[in-house]
Design a protein around this motif. Structure first.
Motif, PDB file in Angstrom:
ATOM      1  N   ALA A 248     -61.061 -40.166 -93.972  1.00 23.96           N
ATOM      2  CA  ALA A 248     -60.821 -41.355 -93.167  1.00 23.96           C
ATOM      3  C   ALA A 248     -59.602 -41.159 -92.275  1.00 23.96           C
ATOM      4  O   ALA A 248     -58.640 -40.463 -92.631  1.00 23.96           O
ATOM      5  N   VAL A 278     -60.778 -45.450 -90.908  1.00 20.05           N
ATOM      6  CA  VAL A 278     -62.220 -45.264 -90.736  1.00 20.05           C
ATOM      7  C   VAL A 278     -62.502 -43.781 -90.571  1.00 20.05           C
ATOM      8  O   VAL A 278     -61.624 -43.000 -90.213  1.00 20.05           O
ATOM      9  N   PHE A 329     -68.159 -45.380 -86.144  1.00 23.98           N
ATOM     10  CA  PHE A 329     -67.798 -45.324 -87.555  1.00 23.98           C
ATOM     11  C   PHE A 329     -68.819 -46.126 -88.341  1.00 23.98           C
ATOM     12  O   PHE A 329     -69.576 -46.928 -87.777  1.00 23.98           O
ATOM     13  N   LEU A 331     -69.747 -48.287 -92.184  1.00 25.75           N
ATOM     14  CA  LEU A 331     -69.226 -49.012 -93.339  1.00 25.75           C
ATOM     15  C   LEU A 331     -70.359 -49.363 -94.277  1.00 25.75           C
ATOM     16  O   LEU A 331     -71.502 -49.565 -93.839  1.00 25.75           O
TER      17      LEU A 331
END
Length: 444
Positions: A248, A278, A329, A331
């Motif tokens: 990250a 991220v 990115f 998630l």
């Protein structure tokens, strides 16, 4: 194909460069539109060539310097992009104003007919533009002068009939000769012997037809290609592509407010001292076959070595915006994998230039870090070009007095016939997805 890629460029550039022949008492000195000569033509050619790096690879061949390459294999596609994509920007301030606005009317009409789907209102507006272009063409260039009768070519008159014929048989993009030209090239490359070329060509065509028939009857004979190594499928035709960071990454200081607002909206809570992190991705495959890249990797290469592909068209709640992708990115939210993009929006369109150019020259201001936002990657609809707007001679003089006055102005350039590009199975070549390059990229 021939109308917009060869015939219209030939007559228009012949007029502007004063390469058409004269008759009777007509002289080049009377042609106030013939400005593309000498140093002006050479400078114009350099301007066109300088925009190549800003055109994504999905735009195919970028126009070369017309002042150097016009007579040495300049392709029909180059003419099309040169005149009908870049034309309103590169001819602004070069052509006299009335001729530039007249040319923009032609561009407004032609761009409609390069689409795969044309609405009735668009068809009527395009027809009006082309009819007015032809009428004004006779007033501005021909001027009812018998010595200029050779200006009124069949390709000019044909513009009046494009809209009615489109209503009768469909959009020209569906029956243009691009497909036939490509098929001819593919078939002739498959001929392995010089003897009996037509017999060989017939055999090659027969074999191709048989193979296509088998594939149509049994699609499992040619399954869809698997996604590139290390990619992540998102559904609906969206695929995250490497390079990807191994760990990250702490976002930059100027990005922190944007990420905090984003994470808080998703239900994450941060204290004032925590910096969001991220894992960045470099590229995104779009459903239309294009590959949208990002500033994260493109900034590492000199401008002369890239075809910039980080400018995108974004659609949110029915509204269209244009933005530069900083990076992608992903998630895991509620056990679901979601991908997002940090983008920098461009400002409002210059309505004055849009009105003068019949909405063919859409100029925006770069907002930089002031326009940062985070969006779902599925809001990205296409890759576009946002080249810097060439300055007019008057603006260049003003720039010398007040440096930076016109900095950050870009104009929108979209790929003609993008839907046809994808329907033909011509997804953009994923030439960055090599093991050696990705291995190096993951170290960043």
């Amino acid at each position: 194909m021939h109308l917009v890629g060869l015939n219209l460029p030939e007559i228009l550039l012949g007029l502007w460069r004063a390469t058409l022949y004269t008759e009777g008492s007509d002289k080049y000195e009377f042609w106030d539109w013939a400005v593309l000569r000498g140093d002006i033509w050479e400078k114009h050619g350099r301007t066109v060539a300088s925009l190549a790096s800003y055109l994504p690879g999905s735009f195919y061949q970028a126009p070369r310097n017309p002042a150097l390459k016009m007579n040495s294999g300049y392709k029909a596609w180059e003419f099309l992009v040169y005149l009908f994509v870049l034309g309103p920007a590169v001819f602004r301030g070069v052509l006299p104003d009335k001729y530039w606005r007249h040319f923009c009317r032609l561009v407004a009409g032609i761009r409609v007919f390069l689409q795969h789907r044309i609405q009735r209102e668009q068809l009527l507006e395009a027809h009006l533009n082309l009819v007015q272009f032809v009428e004004e063409y006779e007033l501005l260039y021909y001027q009812r002068n018998k010595n200029r009768l050779h200006f009124c070519r069949q390709s000019i008159h044909l513009l009046i009939h494009v809209s009615p014929e489109t209503h009768r048989i469909g959009p020209p993009a569906l029956h243009a000769q691009w497909t036939m030209e490509t098929a001819i090239g593919n078939l002739t490359r498959e001929i392995r012997q010089d003897s009996n070329p037509f017999a060989n060509l017939m055999k090659v065509g027969l074999c191709r037809a048989q193979i296509n028939g088998l594939k149509a009857s049994f699609p499992e004979l040619e399954p869809d290609p698997s996604p590139p190594r290390g990619s992540s499928e998102l559904g609906d035709g969206y695929i995250l592509l490497r390079a990807r960071e191994r760990t990250a990454h702490a976002v930059q200081d100027y990005e922190i407010p944007v990420f905090r607002r984003f994470f808080q909206a998703k239900g994450f809570q941060f204290s004032g001292s925590v910096v969001p992190k991220v894992t960045r991705w470099a590229r995104l495959h779009l459903p239309n076959g294009q590959i949208a890249r990002s500033a994260w990797k493109e900034y590492l290469k000199p401008l002369s070595n890239i075809r910039m592909s980080r400018m995108v068209k974004v659609q949110i709640d029915g509204y269209v915006h244009f933005a530069e992708v900083k990076f992608y990115f992903a998630l895991n939210i509620n056990n679901c994998f979601h991908a997002f993009a940090l983008v920098a929006y461009f400002g409002e369109v210059d309505h004055t230039l849009a009105a003068l150019s019949h909405n063919t020259l859409l100029v925006y201001q770069c907002l930089g870090n002031l326009g940062l936002d985070i969006i779902s990657v599925k809001n990205i609809k296409a890759v576009v070009a946002m080249p810097p707007l060439p300055l007019t001679p008057q603006e260049e003089a003003d720039e010398e007095v007040h440096p930076g006055q016109y900095a950050g102005r870009v104009f929108l350039a979209e790929k003609p016939g993008l839907e046809i590009f994808h329907l033909g199975g011509n997804d953009e070549n994923d030439d960055d997805d090599t093991s050696s390059e990705n291995a190096g990229n993951e170290k960043h």
